[in-house]
Design a protein around this motif. Structure first.
Motif, short mmCIF file in Angstrom:
data_model
loop_
_atom_site.label_atom_id
_atom_site.label_comp_id
_atom_site.label_asym_id
_atom_site.label_seq_id
_atom_site.Cartn_x
_atom_site.Cartn_y
_atom_site.Cartn_z
N LYS A 283 -84.95 30.80 54.27
CA LYS A 283 -85.84 31.59 55.09
C LYS A 283 -85.92 33.03 54.54
N GLU B 58 -108.60 31.24 47.17
CA GLU B 58 -107.65 30.67 48.13
C GLU B 58 -106.29 31.32 48.09
N HIS B 59 -106.03 32.08 47.03
CA HIS B 59 -104.75 32.79 46.95
C HIS B 59 -104.96 34.29 46.89
N VAL C 285 -95.54 35.56 47.88
CA VAL C 285 -95.98 35.75 49.25
C VAL C 285 -96.44 37.19 49.39
N ARG D 204 -99.73 35.61 54.86
CA ARG D 204 -100.41 34.46 54.26
C ARG D 204 -99.38 33.41 53.88
N SER D 205 -99.91 32.32 53.47
CA SER D 205 -99.03 31.21 53.11
C SER D 205 -98.32 31.48 51.80
N VAL D 206 -97.21 30.80 51.64
CA VAL D 206 -96.39 30.98 50.45
C VAL D 206 -96.99 30.16 49.33
N ARG D 207 -97.00 30.75 48.13
CA ARG D 207 -97.53 30.05 46.97
C ARG D 207 -96.39 29.77 46.00
N LYS D 208 -96.25 28.55 45.62
CA LYS D 208 -95.22 28.14 44.66
C LYS D 208 -95.83 28.09 43.27
N VAL E 1 -90.63 33.70 57.32
CA VAL E 1 -91.36 32.61 56.71
C VAL E 1 -90.35 31.73 55.98
N THR E 2 -90.60 30.46 55.98
CA THR E 2 -89.72 29.52 55.29
C THR E 2 -90.23 29.32 53.87
#
Length: 1018
Positions: free
Chosen positions: A58, A229-230, A124, A130-134, A94-95
């Motif tokens: 986390k 989108e990112h 991030v 926003r969402s996490v990007r790998k 955020v996880t």
């Protein structure tokens, strides 16, 4: 948090808040969260963002407001309501993954946070909205480093070989060919050409993954449609194979320092080549950290931190730690190291440990210490497995204050010098601190060091010292600035009270020391207590030193007055008479009203006289010199410049006495004064003491308006002959006075002095003849030189001047033996016979007599002189030799008949026959010579007339084609003229040109023409 500071440690970091991230984020205690990584980012809104990575994957985001807590350490564990304003606020979480978050770094250029978890990289946004990007293109990551740009050096673009990053233009990818890699853009090579890299922000990363090194550029482009989108993030990377086992790294400029178990390696981005810097022992883990301000790196080798540049070369000194640290962070100008709950701060420049901390025992474990990535933040966060501690960097001002409160003055001065060299202190603050140091050191009786600090302070005003010299209130009390110092020293009091209070403090410290109580008083004073006299003298001498430097500054007029006046007070306190007189006699701003009573009562009248003179109060100054001249003491009036051994040993030497000193000083003033009444008022007493001093101010040209010569001459005592003569000489020779009265007075005075000296000399001749052997030769020589000097001046003046009355002077010298002077006077009166009688008969100076006759220029004068030689009268024998000399030299110009009549029958024939024969022959020769000259002149005249006639009789043929040489008109039947150079002009041009200049420009007056046959005897 407990600080284990020694007495002399200073507080650079102070803990002010600690918190449990899990509890603050609202997580259940049943599922504990462990802190495995932390990052700190100073947000633009004065908030500090704290990112906490946990063991369960986390990412927690907290906001820290450092301004909310200025009290000692507070904690969320405290259930009281004493601190309702909590400085740390949980924002969101955020996880990232279900594994440990090993590393967090904030990419401030693009507003993103990069995380390492389970060997993968995640992106991030900075607020976790926003969402996490790998980043799936890379795995098995072991180390990450952002790129530190070196200011002032070119930083190459790893994706454009050889190109500087700002230009972004390159012909190819030579670098990638060298290292054997390729380019992939988000997995698709075709998108590289479409990416507008120059349109937004970007940052570079170096990532060690497995056995390769990946260079990544993350771009935040201005094209919103691209990878929308990112959030417009695009990634470029390149892979470098064959580099494995990397545990730590740092990228500076074009170099990447890699740390492996074997040692440290240098990899060049531009060349693609790597080299070993140095090896590590098995027991030493590698660790590399940025030193951002200097663009250097810190490489850990056991417990030694080696400082190197981007090329791996050691620079400066190394830092030696007390243990092998598990974490290192940069907080300029310090380096923080930690291990097992202990933190130490080291000064990078000196390598000295300035502070140590120990965490509570309940918090001991793996320790993380972080600052912002640039090392400039004032907040440091320390993480333990279950708790985070917030520390604030103490300001420079507070650090110095703390040392001053403990009276650690040397350490405080050293600290200020360090801050100054590092550029951490403004000039205004530095000047303020220097002045504060000075006041504290002064009250601690360290007067020399105090003044040194005063002199180093640019904002220190000299008026701040006034109250230490003169008790408040005084004339300058309103000038003292009310500066708000730190309140560490008492208000200003006179130096005597400062010394007395300091001695009382020393005595109290001695008693307390005997009782075993430690005090802050200087050990040197306790072991060797100083005397009051020595301390007071040291205080005054050093304040004098400060005042002398302040005099050279550009100060306000009232401040200048205070500086000079109080400087005189200090000189008087030490009885420095020479310095007092030097100050008073030079240009100064002393206030006379403040000093005249002080100097008069203390007997420093010379200083008071100099002071009066410098302020234009000449009457008072001259009155003091007059009093001193009358009531002087030989011992008191020794010339200060004549204090050498010769002065002491040769008491008979002609040195200035006290009276002469007073007269000389008064003369210096009178040389510039134009007030005639004041000058003549002091003439008498100065002349009585030293006539030379009186002469100097009478003939001075320094004054603006000169004195009236008549009044001056009337004021000079008739007995002061030297003054009278010198003044008249100055009027005549230097001032070019043509007043007959002054010339006559000067001549009469010189004549009387000459007669007196001649008579005195003649009276002493007989006495000196018998006593010559007893007298020194120098005494006789001095008397003779004095006589001849005055007489020579008289003779020269009588000859040179035509403005005196010779009859009056002649009456004075008529009965004396001054025959040459009489001859000069008779000559001025035109009495030639009297002059010849004196020269020929009294002085028997044949040469002078003949020269005088030559100056007259008449032949009868020679006959008159010859008659004097042949019949000298008064029973004298004829002077045949001078007569023969006269005939020999000038006989040819005499009339032979008159000469024969004048010759005495008693003159021997052998003396006169040859001379008479030569005279007669010369007369015949002169007659013949004159006839020859007459005939030649007549012949020349006839020849000239004949040549002129021939020239005028020349024929000239004029035809129809003849033209004027000047106007070029045809002559025809016109009148014309012909010049000697054969040029012909019409009559009109002849009238215009004249006779002397021809039409060809020849000027016959300046350059005559001679033709053959002219001026030649036919």
């Amino acid at each position: 948090m407990e600080a284990i500071l020694s007495e002399k440690d200073r507080a650079v970091l102070i803990p002010y808040y600690d918190f449990d991230p899990a509890k603050l984020a609202g997580f259940s205690p049943a599922v504990p969260l462990t802190i495995r990584s932390i990052a700190v980012f100073p947000a633009p809104d004065c908030q500090t963002l704290i990112y906490v990575g946990t063991g369960g994957g986390k990412l927690l985001l907290f906001s820290l407001n450092p301004s909310l807590s200025t009290s000692p350490l507070t904690s969320l564990d405290d259930d009281s309501n004493a601190h309702p304003a909590v400085p740390v606020v949980f924002l969101r979480s955020v996880t990232i993954s279900n594994r440990v978050i090993e590393f967090i770094t904030v990419l401030s250029e693009i507003g993103r946070v990069l995380l390492l978890s389970d060997g993968f990289l995640f992106l991030v946004d900075s607020l976790l909205l926003r969402s996490v990007r790998k980043l799936g293109f890379i795995k098995d990551v072991t180390a990450i480093s952002t790129r530190l740009v070196q200011l002032g050096f070119p930083n190459s673009d790893p994706f454009r070989d050889g190109a500087v990053r700002a230009e972004l233009s390159s012909p190819g990818q030579t670098f990638l060919k060298k290292i054997g890699g390729g380019i992939r853009v988000n997995g698709a090579g075709s998108r590289l050409s479409d990416l507008q890299r120059g349109g937004g922000s970007s940052c570079f990363l170096a990532v060690a993954a497995g056995k390769k090194l990946v260079l990544i550029e993350i771009l935040l482009t201005s094209n919103a449609d691209l990878d929308a989108e990112h959030g417009g993030i695009s990634i470029l990377w390149t892979e470098i194979q064959g580099i494995g086992g990397v545990k730590t790294m740092a990228w500076v400029g074009d170099s990447i320092i890699l740390g492996t178990a074997e040692g440290y390696h240098l990899f060049s981005v531009t060349t693609g080549k790597g080299s070993l810097i140095f090896s590590l022992p098995d027991s030493s883990p590698p660790l590399v950290r940025y030193l951002v301000r200097s663009s250097n790196l810190l490489l850990l080798f056991d417990n030694v931190g080696v400082v190197s540049n981007a090329l791996g070369h050691p620079v400066g000194g190394s830092l030696i730690f007390q243990y092998v640290p598990e974490t290192i962070t940069d907080m300029h100008p310090y380096v923080i190291v930690a291990r097992d709950g202990r933190l130490d701060l080291y000064r990078k420049k000196t390598g000295v440990c300035v502070q140590s901390f120990s965490l509570p025992k309940s918090s001991v474990g793996p320790c993380i210490v972080v600052n912002d990535d640039l090392g400039n933040g004032n907040v440091v966060v320390i993480g333990t497995p279950y708790k985070a501690f917030c520390c604030r960097k103490v300001s420079v001002e507070k650090q110095i204050k703390e040392l001053l409160r403990k009276k650690h003055f040397r350490e405080a001065i050293y600290l200020v010098e360090e801050f100054q060299s590092e550029g951490e202190m403004t000039r205004e603050m530095l000047s303020f601190v220097r002045a504060q140091f000075g006041f504290l050191l002064l009250f601690e009786l360290h007067f020399e060091e105090a003044v040194d600090q005063f002199l180093l302070s640019e904002s220190m005003d000299p008026s701040e010292i006034f109250l230490f010299i003169m008790r408040d209130p005084n004339r300058w009390s309103h000038l003292v600035p009310r500066k708000r110092y730190w309140g560490l020293h008492p208000p200003p009091v006179p130096l005597e009270q400062v010394v007395d209070d300091g001695l009382v403090s020393i005595q109290r410290a001695v008693f307390l020391r005997k009782a075993g109580i430690v005090t802050t008083t200087d050990d040197e004073f306790i072991l060797n207590p100083p005397s009051r006299a020595d301390l007071l003298q040291s205080a005054i001498e050093n304040i004098i030193r400060y005042m002398l430097v302040s005099r050279e500054k550009d100060l306000l007029s009232p401040v200048k007055e205070g500086v000079d006046t109080l400087l005189m007070y200090l000189y008087r306190a030490l009885n420095q008479v020479s310095d007092m007189e030097k100050l008073a006699s030079s240009q100064n701003s002393c206030v006379v009203e403040e000093l005249e009573t002080l100097l008069d009562d203390s007997g420093h009248l010379r200083t008071l006289a100099f002071l009066y003179a410098s302020k234009g109060m000449y009457s008072k100054a001259l009155s003091i010199w007059r009093v001193l001249a009358k009531n002087y003491s030989t011992g008191f009036w020794k010339d200060p410049t004549a204090s050498s051994g010769d002065y002491a040993s040769d008491s008979s030497a002609d040195l200035l006495s006290g009276q002469r000193v007073a007269a000389a000083e008064a003369s210096k003033l009178l040389q510039e004064i134009s007030d005639q009444t004041l000058v003549l008022e002091h003439l008498e007493w100065i002349a009585d003491i030293d006539q030379e001093s009186a002469i100097l101010f009478l003939i001075s040209e320094k004054r603006i308006n000169q004195l009236s010569p008549g009044d001056v001459i009337a004021s000079i005592d008739s007995k002061k002959i030297e003054i009278h003569q010198r003044y008249l000489q100055w009027l005549i020779e230097d001032q070019d006075s043509d007043d007959m009265q002054f010339h006559t007075l000067y001549a009469l005075s010189l004549a009387r002095s000459t007669i007196e000296l001649v008579e005195r000399h003649s009276m002493q001749d007989n006495r000196l003849t018998g006593k010559y052997n007893k007298m020194g030769v120098s005494d006789v020589t001095d008397q003779d030189s004095l006589k001849y000097n005055i007489r020579e001046r008289l003779q020269l003046f009588l000859q040179a001047s035509d403005l005196y009355d010779p009859e009056l002077v002649l009456k004075v010298v008529e009965g004396s033996e001054l025959w040459l002077e009489k001859a000069i006077l008779y000559r001025k009166m035109g009495l030639e016979e009297m002059v010849l009688q004196i020269l020929a008969l009294k002085l028997e100076d044949c040469e002078a007599a003949e020269q005088y006759c030559a100056e007259i220029g008449r032949s009868d004068v020679y006959m008159q002189l010859l008659a004097m030689y042949l019949d000298p009268q008064d029973g004298k024998e004829p002077m045949f030799k001078p007569a023969v000399r006269l005939l020999h030299n000038h006989g040819e110009s005499l009339d032979p008949l008159q000469l024969l009549e004048k010759l005495s029958p008693e003159m021997p024939l052998q003396l006169s026959s040859d001379i008479l024969l030569r005279i007669l022959r010369a007369r015949v020769h002169h007659r013949h010579q004159g006839k020859i000259v007459h005939d030649l002149s007549s012949a020349l005249s006839v020849d000239t007339q004949l040549a002129r006639l021939e020239e005028r009789s020349r024929n000239v043929q004029i035809n129809d084609e003849s033209v004027c040489d000047s106007c070029h008109a045809h002559l025809g039947t016109k009148l014309f003229a012909m010049y000697p150079d054969d040029s012909i002009v019409c009559y009109k041009c002849y009238r215009r040109l004249g006779e002397s200049t021809s039409a060809r420009g020849h000027n016959f007056k300046e350059n005559p023409i001679f033709k053959p046959g002219w001026l030649v005897t036919r």
